[in-house]
Design an enzyme around this catalytic site. Structure first.
Site: not given
Length: 355
Positions: A22-23, A25, A57, A99, A181, A228, A321-322
């Site tokens: 996953s993207p 930041c 992002a 992204q 966003y 997304r 992600g994590r």
């Protein structure tokens, strides 16, 4: 061969497996330019066997950054800094995506590990934010509502960023219409109170997203585009799964290839209960009712769980992600746990491959 380690093709791009990054930041850029940190951060996942890696992002305009430390693609210098990072990912056998994003009213905020919280003051590097309506995210500064010319500039900026992304070597583009966003702000009636062609009805609220999609498709013909979505705001009166299904159909008809299904992020008063796979049911619903390919996200932290999501038909791929941060070799580990015979263990690491 397990489903998780079966290749998947996006247009002409073959992804070697369905366990993706996953993207995430990193809040480590300088003037939108990615740094050595980003190179190491993303390349390690490719060495670790990831299929598709979506870079964080990345703002299409300076005022679209979540924080002053976000990456960007509004200048050629940023494009040129991304190029060696993308090359490193591709040389390790993974597919590199990015992204494209605009944070809207959630822009100009302090990064998570800063000493402060909330909006960054102008005298400390912050800026005036923009949004569909002059409604602040709880605890942040009030944004300025975009006029029609401003909306046109946003569309043009996404297209220009898409062109730079392709020039940098990215093979997949993701449009960020989730997590509160700008594109999500236009979609949700909680943040969009406009009374013009961009507000009110679902068709109007989706207009900006679809215009951006059209512009990106024109700017990057043939390049796979993922959208997304936050499939629900987890708040009364907000964007929901029914609307997500409808707009996903519209986006697919306009050339979107795949859908990344997350949730939440629009309002601070959301009511959400998390847990392993807590968003999988949203991905399954969009896949089933919209008839589009999707990936699932949300605390899918072990190989057996990821395989089960695909085996049960809930999604076509899994993004994590994590868990990739905890173990940058998540896919290599998962291949052993599932008994998948893959041929892309790095030769330098073969001595550590369990037998």
């Amino acid at each position: 061969m397990t489903r998780l380690f079966t290749p998947l093709t996006l247009r002409d791009v073959e992804v070697r497996n369905r366990l993706w990054v996953s993207p995430m930041c990193q809040y480590s850029a300088v003037d939108g330019v990615p740094q050595e940190w980003h190179h190491t951060h993303l390349a390690q996942f490719a060495s670790g066997g990831a299929g598709l890696i979506i870079a964080e992002a990345t703002a299409v305009v300076p005022e679209g950054r979540i924080s002053p430390r976000d990456t960007g693609l509004w200048t050629d210098a940023q494009r040129d800094a991304w190029a060696p990072i993308v090359a490193a990912v591709r040389s390790r056998g993974a597919v590199a995506g990015v992204q494209l994003a605009h944070a809207g009213r959630k822009a100009s905020t302090w990064w998570p590990f800063a000493e402060h919280r909330g909006s960054v003051p102008a005298d400390q590097g912050g800026w005036t934010t923009t949004a569909p309506s002059a409604i602040a995210f709880e605890g942040f500064a009030e944004p300025v509502a975009l006029d029609l010319a401003g909306i046109d500039r946003v569309v043009d900026a996404f297209a220009a960023a898409a062109r730079r992304a392709v020039e940098a070597g990215f093979e997949v583009l993701e449009l960020h219409a989730a997590h509160g966003y700008l594109l999500h702000q236009f979609l949700s009636p909680l943040s969009n109170h406009r009374d013009d062609a961009y507000g009110g009805s679902l068709e109007n609220r989706a207009r900006l997203l679809l215009r951006v999609l059209d512009a990106v498709r024109d700017a990057a013909p043939g390049v796979p585009v993922i959208v997304r979505f936050s499939a629900t705001d987890w708040a009364d009166g907000g964007w929901d799964a029914d609307e997500t299904v409808t707009v996903a159909r519209w986006a697919a008809d306009r050339g979107a290839d795949f859908f990344d299904i997350s949730s939440g992020g629009l309002v601070a008063h959301q009511r959400i209960t998390t847990g392993p796979g807590y968003q999988v049911h949203l991905a399954e619903r969009v896949r089933r009712e919209a008839g589009v390919p999707v990936n699932a996200v949300g605390m899918i932290d072990d190989a057996a769980h990821a395989e089960r999501v695909l085996a049960e038909g809930s999604a076509d791929a899994v993004m994590a992600g994590r868990e990739w941060l905890r173990d940058p070799h998540y896919a290599l580990r998962a291949s052993v746990e599932l008994g998948a015979d893959i041929d892309y263990w790095p030769a330098q690491y073969l001595r550590a491959r369990p037998r």
